[in-house]
Scaffold this motif. Structure first.
Motif, PDB file in Angstrom:
ATOM      1  N   HIS A   9       0.899  -1.313  -0.219  1.00 26.66           N
ATOM      2  CA  HIS A   9       0.002   0.056  -0.130  1.00 26.66           C
ATOM      3  C   HIS A   9       1.096   1.160  -0.120  1.00 26.66           C
ATOM      4  N   HIS A  11       2.634   3.665   1.629  1.00 24.78           N
ATOM      5  CA  HIS A  11       2.999   3.590   3.021  1.00 24.78           C
ATOM      6  C   HIS A  11       3.185   5.105   3.615  1.00 24.78           C
ATOM      7  N   CYS A  14       0.312   6.048   5.531  1.00 30.81           N
ATOM      8  CA  CYS A  14       0.152   5.439   6.824  1.00 30.81           C
ATOM      9  C   CYS A  14       0.745   6.291   7.850  1.00 30.81           C
ATOM     10  N   HIS A  48       5.837  -1.626   9.354  1.00 31.27           N
ATOM     11  CA  HIS A  48       4.611  -2.421   9.916  1.00 31.27           C
ATOM     12  C   HIS A  48       5.036  -3.568  10.533  1.00 31.27           C
TER      13      HIS A  48
HETATM   14 ZN    ZN Z   1       1.589   0.884   5.869  1.00 28.00          ZN
END
Ligand code: ZN
Ligand code: ZN
Ligand code: ZN
Ligand code: ZN
Lengths: 159, 159
Positions: A9, A11, A14, A48
């Motif tokens: 994804h 990131h 995030c 992560h």
């Molecule tokens: Zn992420």
DNA sequence: TGATAAAGGGTTATATTATAACATATCAAG
DNA sequence: CTTGATATGTTATAATATAACCCTTTATCA
């Protein structure tokens, strides 16, 4: 924000979203997300996976913030207390929370091969653990649930 | 042997039965329950709570067996590998298994007040954790499930 | 049986994780 | 500003865990 799980994804999103959310949560709680605490959260959000306290410390130092162990432990403790990070007992390490702000009990899926950690929500009182506790007359106040195994990416790479 | 849970019971029976069962399990597995390992298991069986490795070491020394940390860690590792004890991650400590011999996934109910640990069986694949893992494409190989709370005895004493 | 391999245990030293204790700095009110 | 509370800096040390080496005991087999 949705479950990222083990999927690839964007990131950077995030990190930004996590920091923004942390700012709102701390403001609402009257807690101070100081530059140090924010920096530690950013270090966790950058991966992560779970980082040990001394790994966090090393990142701090590389970011031009020389510090001693209590500095890292105190910042991590703040993040955990405010639901912005979790401690993974099995690894003696810390991971940014994927569900911060929502009241939740986390269960962690930890990949042995790559170290990635996904966080899923659950209802500890509803399932077998709740049933076992009731059968023993035990009042549950907190649950650690950590599953070790292999993530889909690593199984695809080495089946 | 049935669940003892948090109920009071004839505890000397726990120790004898546990040692006898361990003997049978090791014999069946071709593993050697040496005097040292047996002594460490007996130390764990003497309590329904988790002991740290250095606590075990202290008991060994008091029992006339002076030893260094690796001795305790190696014996504990043997017991864990053969399903005679479990490691409680949350406490960095070890507890005698209440279900040894049966293939089982344990969930621990740990009393904050008195330290007592009860071990209940469960089916990690069947409940919410299994569902979460499947949803993430994650293959579970081992699960740590530890609930902290208060046992019925402690709630009765200080409600 | 005696040689040899494998496993267990003894010991020293050291790595890793975590916190106690105290000093200084920053912040929020009054 | 003063003051009390919170946060950070720093030193030292506690608590948990393992690496590495050596010797003894046990198992295997020629
Ligand atoms: Zn992420
Ligand atoms: Zn993986
Ligand atoms: Zn008992
Ligand atoms: Zn209790």
């Amino acid at each position: 924000m949705d479950e990222t799980g083990f999927a690839t994804h964007d990131h950077s999103g995030c990190i930004e979203a996590g920091l923004a959310r942390a700012g709102r949560i701390c403001a609402a709680a009257g807690a101070r997300l100081t530059p140090l605490r924010r920096q530690v959260l950013e270090i966790l959000l950058a991966e992560h996976r779970a980082l040990g306290a001394y790994e966090v410390l090393e990142h701090l130092r590389q970011n031009g913030h020389p510090a001693q162990p209590p500095v890292a432990y105190r910042a991590l403790d703040f993040l955990v207390r405010h639901g912005l990070a979790h401690r993974i007992e099995r690894l003696n390490a810390f991971v940014a929370c994927s569900h911060s702000g929502r009241d939740h009990a986390p269960v962690f899926l930890i990949c042995r091969a790559c170290g990635a950690v996904a966080e899923a929500g659950w209802q500890p009182g509803a399932g077998q653990i709740g049933a076992a506790a009731r059968a023993h007359g035990f009042r549950v106040e907190a649950v650690v649930a950590e599953a070790l195994g292999t993530c889909p990416n690593c199984r695809a790479a080495a089946p």
